[in-house]
Motif scaffolding. Structure first.
Motif, mmCIF file in Angstrom:
data_model
loop_
_atom_site.group_PDB
_atom_site.id
_atom_site.type_symbol
_atom_site.label_atom_id
_atom_site.label_comp_id
_atom_site.label_asym_id
_atom_site.label_seq_id
_atom_site.Cartn_x
_atom_site.Cartn_y
_atom_site.Cartn_z
ATOM 1 N N LEU A 312 0.794 -1.162 0.045
ATOM 2 C CA LEU A 312 -0.015 -0.083 0.000
ATOM 3 C C LEU A 312 1.010 1.244 -0.074
ATOM 4 C CD1 LEU A 312 -2.363 1.428 0.370
ATOM 5 C CD2 LEU A 312 -2.332 1.065 2.806
ATOM 6 N N ILE A 313 2.112 1.371 0.783
ATOM 7 C CA ILE A 313 2.735 2.368 0.861
ATOM 8 C C ILE A 313 3.490 2.449 -0.437
ATOM 9 C CG2 ILE A 313 4.983 3.215 1.773
ATOM 10 C CD1 ILE A 313 4.430 1.603 4.430
ATOM 11 N N ASP A 314 3.898 1.742 -1.087
ATOM 12 C CA ASP A 314 4.677 1.970 -2.577
ATOM 13 C C ASP A 314 3.550 2.085 -3.459
ATOM 14 O OD1 ASP A 314 6.838 0.877 -1.432
ATOM 15 O OD2 ASP A 314 6.540 -1.145 -2.108
ATOM 16 N N GLU A 315 2.412 1.982 -3.366
ATOM 17 C CA GLU A 315 1.429 2.416 -4.664
ATOM 18 C C GLU A 315 0.757 3.765 -4.173
ATOM 19 O OE1 GLU A 315 -1.418 0.036 -6.212
ATOM 20 O OE2 GLU A 315 -1.098 -1.860 -5.258
ATOM 21 N N ILE A 316 0.813 4.172 -2.896
ATOM 22 C CA ILE A 316 0.328 5.574 -2.562
ATOM 23 C C ILE A 316 1.560 6.471 -3.091
ATOM 24 C CG2 ILE A 316 0.354 7.352 -0.618
ATOM 25 C CD1 ILE A 316 -2.291 5.571 -1.195
ATOM 26 N N HIS A 317 2.895 5.980 -3.009
ATOM 27 C CA HIS A 317 4.006 6.868 -3.258
ATOM 28 C C HIS A 317 3.974 7.043 -4.906
ATOM 29 C CE1 HIS A 317 6.566 6.246 0.554
ATOM 30 N NE2 HIS A 317 5.564 7.036 0.764
ATOM 31 N N SER A 318 3.380 6.068 -5.408
ATOM 32 C CA SER A 318 3.569 6.212 -7.089
ATOM 33 C C SER A 318 2.437 7.208 -7.536
ATOM 34 C CB SER A 318 2.953 4.656 -7.567
ATOM 35 O OG SER A 318 1.660 4.595 -7.426
ATOM 36 N N THR A 319 1.365 7.603 -6.698
ATOM 37 C CA THR A 319 0.578 8.559 -7.364
ATOM 38 C C THR A 319 1.384 9.938 -7.185
ATOM 39 O OG1 THR A 319 -0.216 9.022 -4.754
ATOM 40 C CG2 THR A 319 -1.296 7.556 -6.178
ATOM 41 N N GLN A 321 3.551 11.196 -8.587
ATOM 42 C CA GLN A 321 3.946 11.515 -10.198
ATOM 43 C C GLN A 321 2.962 12.517 -10.954
ATOM 44 O OE1 GLN A 321 3.688 8.461 -13.103
ATOM 45 N NE2 GLN A 321 2.778 6.863 -11.476
ATOM 46 N N PHE A 322 1.463 12.175 -10.375
ATOM 47 C CA PHE A 322 0.723 13.181 -10.780
ATOM 48 C C PHE A 322 0.637 14.701 -10.221
ATOM 49 C CE2 PHE A 322 -0.849 8.664 -11.109
ATOM 50 C CZ PHE A 322 -1.213 8.798 -12.311
ATOM 51 N N GLN A 324 3.584 16.367 -10.808
ATOM 52 C CA GLN A 324 4.832 17.224 -11.371
ATOM 53 C C GLN A 324 4.519 16.855 -12.905
ATOM 54 O OE1 GLN A 324 8.277 14.931 -10.282
ATOM 55 N NE2 GLN A 324 7.029 13.691 -8.756
ATOM 56 N N GLY A 325 5.550 17.582 -13.808
ATOM 57 C CA GLY A 325 5.631 17.278 -15.194
ATOM 58 C C GLY A 325 4.282 17.786 -15.751
ATOM 59 N N LYS A 326 3.741 17.024 -16.616
ATOM 60 C CA LYS A 326 2.829 17.472 -17.559
ATOM 61 C C LYS A 326 1.480 17.407 -16.630
ATOM 62 C CE LYS A 326 1.751 12.955 -19.330
ATOM 63 N NZ LYS A 326 1.570 11.814 -20.164
ATOM 64 N N HIS A 327 1.188 16.475 -15.574
ATOM 65 C CA HIS A 327 0.320 16.717 -14.705
ATOM 66 C C HIS A 327 0.348 17.997 -13.756
ATOM 67 C CE1 HIS A 327 -0.216 12.354 -15.668
ATOM 68 N NE2 HIS A 327 1.469 12.168 -15.286
ATOM 69 N N LEU A 328 1.053 18.586 -13.619
ATOM 70 C CA LEU A 328 1.073 19.545 -13.091
ATOM 71 C C LEU A 328 0.711 20.843 -13.890
ATOM 72 C CD1 LEU A 328 2.166 21.208 -10.321
ATOM 73 C CD2 LEU A 328 4.245 21.649 -11.496
ATOM 74 N N ASP A 329 0.975 20.611 -15.016
ATOM 75 C CA ASP A 329 0.380 21.906 -16.325
ATOM 76 C C ASP A 329 -1.182 21.807 -15.963
ATOM 77 O OD1 ASP A 329 3.056 22.564 -16.706
ATOM 78 O OD2 ASP A 329 2.891 21.116 -18.259
ATOM 79 N N ILE A 330 -1.529 20.555 -15.878
ATOM 80 C CA ILE A 330 -3.282 20.381 -15.670
ATOM 81 C C ILE A 330 -3.763 20.940 -14.482
ATOM 82 C CG2 ILE A 330 -5.145 18.653 -15.659
ATOM 83 C CD1 ILE A 330 -3.380 16.848 -17.385
ATOM 84 N N LEU A 331 -3.009 20.698 -13.393
ATOM 85 C CA LEU A 331 -3.428 21.424 -12.067
ATOM 86 C C LEU A 331 -3.345 22.875 -12.070
ATOM 87 C CD1 LEU A 331 -1.656 18.827 -9.595
ATOM 88 C CD2 LEU A 331 -3.862 19.037 -10.047
ATOM 89 N N MET A 332 -2.362 23.469 -12.940
ATOM 90 C CA MET A 332 -2.008 24.723 -13.003
ATOM 91 C C MET A 332 -3.291 25.254 -13.740
ATOM 92 S SD MET A 332 1.741 26.007 -13.991
ATOM 93 C CE MET A 332 0.981 27.662 -14.333
ATOM 94 N N GLU A 333 -3.761 24.672 -14.702
ATOM 95 C CA GLU A 333 -4.871 25.252 -15.543
ATOM 96 C C GLU A 333 -6.097 25.197 -14.570
ATOM 97 O OE1 GLU A 333 -5.685 23.541 -18.924
ATOM 98 O OE2 GLU A 333 -3.667 23.418 -19.660
ATOM 99 N N GLU A 440 -6.313 14.074 -11.036
ATOM 100 C CA GLU A 440 -5.637 12.671 -11.578
ATOM 101 C C GLU A 440 -5.086 12.181 -10.420
ATOM 102 O OE1 GLU A 440 -3.755 12.285 -15.587
ATOM 103 O OE2 GLU A 440 -3.169 14.240 -14.787
ATOM 104 N N VAL A 441 -4.501 12.744 -9.305
ATOM 105 C CA VAL A 441 -4.039 12.297 -8.144
ATOM 106 C C VAL A 441 -4.942 11.597 -7.311
ATOM 107 C CG1 VAL A 441 -3.741 14.582 -6.812
ATOM 108 C CG2 VAL A 441 -2.238 12.631 -6.168
ATOM 109 N N VAL A 442 -6.106 12.538 -7.039
ATOM 110 C CA VAL A 442 -7.154 12.071 -6.276
ATOM 111 C C VAL A 442 -7.823 10.563 -6.883
ATOM 112 C CG1 VAL A 442 -9.301 12.492 -5.204
ATOM 113 C CG2 VAL A 442 -7.673 14.114 -4.945
#
Length: 684
Positions: A312-319, A321-322, A324-333, A440-442
């Motif tokens: 569970l810890i590893d999978e939560i940490h994998s989120t 990634q949403f 930063q990067g291109k996902h952060l651009d979506i959050l910025m909008e 996406e992160v949620v």
């Protein structure tokens, strides 16, 4: 002492007649009292107590029947001594809260000596925990919320409340064993239960003192850092450290060097102050961040599964990634659209001044902007009501955060458990399904959590509360201090406005009526003076510690020396010493908005002892503990400052110096010790 003074506990229903023990019927029936109800004649709600006592009342022991405080030392942790299989025993009661009064005696009656009353009060979890009060004269002069209660009391049998099964309700008279089972008492050895009066009380105090002294008996071993315990058992140097963290740590550094161990609240913590040693700490696999985090999450948010499930810890940490990067651009909008919803009604108003306190302003804007960006918008007409209630509950919870993190049981923090329960309920998958535009992160976190929990498991809401807390709690004070310093420095505000205006002109954007500007992440990053201002605020105001848990005895190989560490201790990197080092930052106590710029570009080179520093600015942590939401936090603060500086005239009214409130010491950005008024209006 009369018979009534030696027996039983009196309980009252809300009716005019008191039921239970009276001077004439010391063993009369005890009826149930509805949880949370006020006893008749009680002027205010009773203070919450979890501790019981069953020894004969004596004014000499309790201080006096006139309300003098007990001469026996009190500690800030719950404990009780109750004998199994009987309703008499030895104990001391300790409680927190504002001064309260007990019910007045029924008409024509008076309290016999030693009489105790116990009724449902405003305890944690909806007000259903038991509460102790003795005679009004005994309890009316509590000064600091700490009281020793000594007197002969019968106990009532607990049952699970229908409103909250986690807390006991009161029914008919039962045994002390029943009560301890319901309220979490612990049992002494059987021979202790036979001790009554002064000997029993002295023994209880001696046992407590022994535990504290054993914890403080530690001595320094060869190769270990200097050990600084202080004269207070358990607390050690905690009070000095919280009063003036930077000054106290600086004085210890001059006396003991860059590595030393402090006793703080029962824990031994080794502080590492030399920035050239940070890498050795960050890379050592035997110094665990995850163990510290898992215990922290359980204590503060009631997240338990991560203690035992590494997948569970590893999978939560994998989120992450949403974030930063291109996902952060979506959050910025999304952030800019939510800012538009917050401020566009203001932009349609006239150009008259609006006056507000700065901290509530930052709280409201940051919370709404962050929540709607991460979790989505509520489409119902009561959106503002929902957001406001959620924010108010969140702030109540956050106010007690450091006490929870330090290990104080949540039951001793007033109604915070019920507040946390309500927040968790508002963030369950079922509740979040009513929102639109979830990030996406949620979405990804929900998919993962549904694999490990049943859909109705409240721990899912606890995970989301942890995410919301991490997203908001340090962004708010950072925004506050950024606005505060800019409002008090017109030159800095003018430079930032010119920089923003130049960028808008170069991108063909004009400031017109309504909310029309849009900036990409690259464009925001090009605002070097804006970024330098935020970094300078974080340098001045960040008092976070970077924690690691020592999993086994080890020798830490550092640049200048080897250091032996003991299993079960903590290691903490303390960046404020770095941030306020005059060798690294000239005039470190001054706010200089351009400190992190050089020739109009970002400055990233700083030196100590003639050597270039790898780490010179650490408000977001280090290595595996680096904040995964740091990019989003910086984007939000930049966007909000751009909007305010572009569309509004801003002026400070209370141009007074503010100090940091160190109650959040080691856990982030401190809030101010007071607030200031400012005013704003739409630019004409």
């Amino acid at each position: 002492m009369d018979r009534a003074g030696r027996r039983g506990i009196s309980m009252w229903s809300r009716g005019p007649k008191h039921s239970g023990h009276s001077p004439k019927s010391p063993r009369g029936p005890v009826r149930s009292l509805r949880p949370g109800a006020r006893a008749k004649g009680c002027r205010t709600q009773p203070t919450h107590f979890q501790l019981r006592t069953e020894i004969p009342f004596s004014p000499a022991i309790s201080g006096s029947s006139r309300g003098n405080p007990s001469p026996f030392p009190l500690v800030s942790s719950p404990f009780s001594f109750l004998p199994p299989g009987g309703d008499r025993g030895v104990g001391v009661g300790v409680g927190w809260g504002e001064p309260r009064r007990v019910p007045e005696a029924p008409s024509g009656k008076r309290w016999p000596r030693g009489r105790c009353a116990w009724w449902g009060g405003d305890g944690a979890g909806g007000g259903e925990s038991g509460n102790f009060e003795t005679r009004p004269s005994v309890t009316s002069r509590r000064r600091h919320g700490l009281v020793s209660l000594l007197g002969p009391c019968r106990v009532a049998e607990p049952r699970r409340s229908e409103r909250d099964p986690g807390y006991p309700d009161l029914r008919a008279v039962g045994t002390a064993e029943d009560m301890s089972a319901g309220m979490g008492g612990f049992w002494p050895e059987p021979w202790l239960t036979r001790s009554l009066g002064y000997p029993g009380l002295a023994l209880a105090a001696a046992l407590l003192l022994l535990v504290l002294c054993l914890n403080a008996r530690r001595t320094r071993r060869p190769g270990e850092p200097p050990l600084i315990k202080g004269w207070l058992p358990y607390f050690g140097q905690a009070l000095k450290l919280q009063k003036d963290p930077l000054g106290f740590m600086t004085s210890l550094q001059k006396q003991y060097g860059d590595i030393f161990t402090l006793l703080l609240g029962g824990k031994y913590i080794t502080f590492i102050l030399d920035p050239f040693h940070y890498t050795s700490v960050a890379k050592n696999q035997k110094l665990s961040f995850q163990i510290f985090t898992n215990k922290f999450l359980k204590r503060v948010f009631s997240i338990k599964k991560m203690l035992t499930d590494s997948d569970l810890i590893d999978e939560i940490h994998s989120t992450y990634q949403f974030l930063q990067g291109k996902h952060l651009d979506i959050l910025m909008e999304s952030t800019m659209q939510n800012l538009k919803q917050v401020f566009e009604p203001q932009l349609l108003k006239t150009t008259s001044w609006s006056t507000e306190y700065l901290l509530p302003f930052c709280n409201s804007v940051i919370f709404e902007m962050t929540f709607t960006t991460i979790y989505g918008n509520i489409l119902a007409d009561d959106k503002k009501t929902f957001i406001t209630e959620l924010k108010d509950d969140f702030l109540k919870f956050d106010e007690k955060f450091t006490r929870l993190a330090s290990g104080i049981p949540i039951e001793l923090l007033g109604n915070i458990k019920s507040v946390r329960t309500k927040l968790i309920k508002d963030l369950t998958i079922e509740s979040l399904a009513k929102l639109q535009g979830m990030s996406e992160v949620v979405q990804r976190r929900n998919d993962i959590l549904e694999k490990y929990y049943t859909p109705k498991d409240t721990e899912i809401g606890a995970h989301h509360l942890g995410l919301l807390w991490a997203s908001v709690t340090n962004t708010v004070p950072t925004m506050f201090w950024a606005m505060y310093y800019l409002l008090r420095n017109p030159k800095a505000m003018a430079v930032l406005r010119d920089e923003i205006d130049h960028l808008l002109q170069s991108t063909g954007q004009k400031k017109g009526p309504g909310f029309s500007i849009y900036l990409t992440r690259e464009q925001l990053d090009s605002l070097v003076y804006l970024e330098s201002t935020i970094l300078e605020v974080l340098r001045l105001c960040s008092f976070s510690g970077i924690f690691r848990f020592v999993q086994e005895d080890l020798t830490l190989h550092l640049e200048s020396q080897d250091c032996c560490l003991r299993k079960g201790d903590f290691v903490v990197i303390f960046p404020p010493i770095l941030h306020h080092d005059p060798e690294i930052f000239e005039a470190p106590d001054e706010f200089r908005f351009d400190r992190f710029t050089e020739n109009g570009k970002k400055k990233t080179t700083f030196f100590k002892r003639g050597k270039k520093l790898k780490y010179y600015h650490l408000p977001f942590g280090l290595g595996v503990s680096k904040c995964p939401g740091r990019f989003l936090a910086m984007v939000e603060i930049k966007q909000l400052l751009v909007v305010l500086l572009t569309y509004f005239d801003l002026e400070i009214i209370d141009n007074k110096p503010l100090e940091l409130n160190y109650s959040r010491f080691l856990f982030g950005i401190p809030y101010p010790d007071s607030d200031v008024l400012f005013r704003y209006k739409i630019k004409s």
